[in-house]
Design a protein around this motif. Structure first.
Motif, mmCIF file in Angstrom:
data_model
loop_
_atom_site.group_PDB
_atom_site.id
_atom_site.type_symbol
_atom_site.label_atom_id
_atom_site.label_comp_id
_atom_site.label_asym_id
_atom_site.label_seq_id
_atom_site.Cartn_x
_atom_site.Cartn_y
_atom_site.Cartn_z
ATOM 1 N N ASN A 107 0.819 -1.208 0.000
ATOM 2 C CA ASN A 107 0.000 0.000 0.000
ATOM 3 C C ASN A 107 0.857 1.264 0.000
ATOM 4 O O ASN A 107 0.680 2.144 -0.844
ATOM 5 C CB ASN A 107 -0.926 0.004 1.217
ATOM 6 N N ALA A 108 1.779 1.359 0.954
ATOM 7 C CA ALA A 108 2.593 2.572 1.053
ATOM 8 C C ALA A 108 3.489 2.759 -0.163
ATOM 9 O O ALA A 108 3.646 3.875 -0.672
ATOM 10 C CB ALA A 108 3.443 2.525 2.324
ATOM 11 N N GLY A 129 4.734 7.802 -22.814
ATOM 12 C CA GLY A 129 5.749 6.914 -23.351
ATOM 13 C C GLY A 129 6.242 5.882 -22.361
ATOM 14 O O GLY A 129 6.948 4.936 -22.736
ATOM 15 N N PHE A 130 5.857 6.054 -21.099
ATOM 16 C CA PHE A 130 6.278 5.110 -20.061
ATOM 17 C C PHE A 130 5.167 4.131 -19.696
ATOM 18 O O PHE A 130 5.393 3.195 -18.922
ATOM 19 C CB PHE A 130 6.715 5.895 -18.808
ATOM 20 N N HIS A 131 3.987 4.307 -20.271
ATOM 21 C CA HIS A 131 2.818 3.544 -19.828
ATOM 22 C C HIS A 131 3.011 2.038 -19.986
ATOM 23 O O HIS A 131 2.682 1.257 -19.091
ATOM 24 C CB HIS A 131 1.580 4.002 -20.598
ATOM 25 N N ALA A 132 3.539 1.602 -21.111
ATOM 26 C CA ALA A 132 3.697 0.166 -21.349
ATOM 27 C C ALA A 132 4.659 -0.454 -20.338
ATOM 28 O O ALA A 132 4.393 -1.538 -19.798
ATOM 29 C CB ALA A 132 4.193 -0.078 -22.772
ATOM 30 N N ASP A 133 5.770 0.214 -20.079
ATOM 31 C CA ASP A 133 6.722 -0.317 -19.103
ATOM 32 C C ASP A 133 6.150 -0.262 -17.686
ATOM 33 O O ASP A 133 6.433 -1.145 -16.856
ATOM 34 C CB ASP A 133 8.038 0.466 -19.168
ATOM 35 N N PHE A 134 5.367 0.757 -17.391
ATOM 36 C CA PHE A 134 4.691 0.856 -16.096
ATOM 37 C C PHE A 134 3.783 -0.350 -15.886
ATOM 38 O O PHE A 134 3.808 -0.985 -14.830
ATOM 39 C CB PHE A 134 3.886 2.157 -16.050
ATOM 40 N N ASP A 135 2.992 -0.672 -16.884
ATOM 41 C CA ASP A 135 2.089 -1.816 -16.775
ATOM 42 C C ASP A 135 2.868 -3.121 -16.640
ATOM 43 O O ASP A 135 2.487 -4.012 -15.867
ATOM 44 C CB ASP A 135 1.165 -1.889 -17.993
ATOM 45 N N ALA A 180 -5.512 -2.660 -7.764
ATOM 46 C CA ALA A 180 -6.143 -1.392 -7.414
ATOM 47 C C ALA A 180 -5.095 -0.308 -7.183
ATOM 48 O O ALA A 180 -5.256 0.840 -7.621
ATOM 49 C CB ALA A 180 -7.013 -1.565 -6.170
ATOM 50 N N ALA A 181 -4.014 -0.682 -6.495
ATOM 51 C CA ALA A 181 -2.954 0.287 -6.220
ATOM 52 C C ALA A 181 -2.271 0.723 -7.510
ATOM 53 O O ALA A 181 -1.943 1.902 -7.684
ATOM 54 C CB ALA A 181 -1.933 -0.317 -5.259
ATOM 55 N N ARG A 182 -2.064 -0.205 -8.423
ATOM 56 C CA ARG A 182 -1.440 0.137 -9.709
ATOM 57 C C ARG A 182 -2.281 1.158 -10.462
ATOM 58 O O ARG A 182 -1.766 2.156 -10.963
ATOM 59 C CB ARG A 182 -1.283 -1.121 -10.550
ATOM 60 N N ASP A 183 -3.581 0.901 -10.537
ATOM 61 C CA ASP A 183 -4.460 1.822 -11.264
ATOM 62 C C ASP A 183 -4.486 3.190 -10.601
ATOM 63 O O ASP A 183 -4.478 4.222 -11.276
ATOM 64 C CB ASP A 183 -5.882 1.248 -11.338
ATOM 65 N N ASP A 184 -4.512 3.198 -9.269
ATOM 66 C CA ASP A 184 -4.524 4.468 -8.549
ATOM 67 C C ASP A 184 -3.199 5.194 -8.739
ATOM 68 O O ASP A 184 -3.164 6.427 -8.874
ATOM 69 C CB ASP A 184 -4.793 4.221 -7.065
#
Length: 251
Positions: A107-108, A129-135, A180-184
């Motif tokens: 969480n933190a 441009g970072f979205h794919a690597d973030f996912d 949920a944390a990833r999306d937030d």
């Protein structure tokens, strides 16, 4: 403790794990899980599964540095961010089950740190441009959940009783927390990436407060869930060193 590469991150985490293991400190549970995730991220970089490996290595270091700063501040007697302070304090009580310990760390580090680092490191149009690597980073964390659940079950023989509340509750709790944390975190990053620099610090304070509230939901369960958690805790292993070692061996 400050990392500049993913290799530094692994080295620092190894030191934290060795220290917490020797002191039988449950703060080592999250550190062990974190090192395993980092190993998988490093493997992904080597395999070329990220769009930009060197960028991910640097990002991983920046992300980890927020945890390292919180951990070092707390263990030195200082006051870290509110969500980390709450997490560390609750873990140190010894009253939480292993699952709660891990969820508080997730969480933190994800609900606060991940969004903050992403949104301040990739400003404006650079964020897309970072979205794919973030996912992909978060997919790696999610992929470890079944193995983490197996470790929890090894040391927490009553954890399966949570299934009275929901099927496969331990894994669902981990998976939901991560997803949920990833999306937030992405929503936070999107907001911070366009926030004027003078307003970033106040915005982070608000985000930290929200993350602490989520931590309270994890740690301070109402009845009848609280009774079930106490029942589970009573049967859990008290061999902190063995639990840390097992969590640090899932990859």
């Amino acid at each position: 403790m400050k990392a500049t590469t993913i290799g530094d991150v692994l080295s620092i985490l190894t030191g934290i794990i060795a220290d917490t293991t020797s002191r039988r400190d449950p703060l080592g549970y999250f550190a062990a899980l974190y090192r395993q995730v980092t190993l998988e991220v490093k493997n992904g970089i080597v395999a070329g599964s990220f769009d930009d490996g060197p960028r991910m290595s640097g990002f991983d270091a920046s992300f980890a540095n927020r945890y390292f700063a919180a951990y070092e501040t707390y263990t030195s007697g200082g006051t870290p961010t509110r969500s980390w302070q709450f997490a560390f304090d609750r873990v140190r009580t010894g009253k939480l089950i292993i699952l709660q310990n891990l969820l508080l760390g997730i969480n933190a580090h994800v609900n606060l740190d991940l969004g903050v680092v992403t949104g301040t490191k990739f400003r404006g149009s650079a964020l897309s441009g970072f979205h794919a690597d973030f996912d992909h980073l978060n997919e790696i964390l999610a992929s470890l959940i079944p193995r983490v659940r197996a470790v929890i079950e090894q040391f927490s023989p009553r954890i399966g009783e949570l299934t009275e509340l929901a099927d496969d509750a331990p894994e669902l709790a981990l998976r939901f927390s991560v997803e949920a944390a990833r999306d937030d975190a992405w929503r936070i990053a999107t907001l911070l990436s366009v926030t004027p620099s003078t307003f970033v610090a106040p915005a982070v304070e608000l985000i930290d407060g929200k993350a602490k509230l989520v931590g309270r939901v994890v740690a301070d369960q109402p009845e009848p869930v609280a009774s079930i958690v106490r029942h589970i805790r009573a049967a859990e292993s008290t061999d902190v060193a063995a639990i840390i070692t097992a969590l640090d061996s899932v990859v």
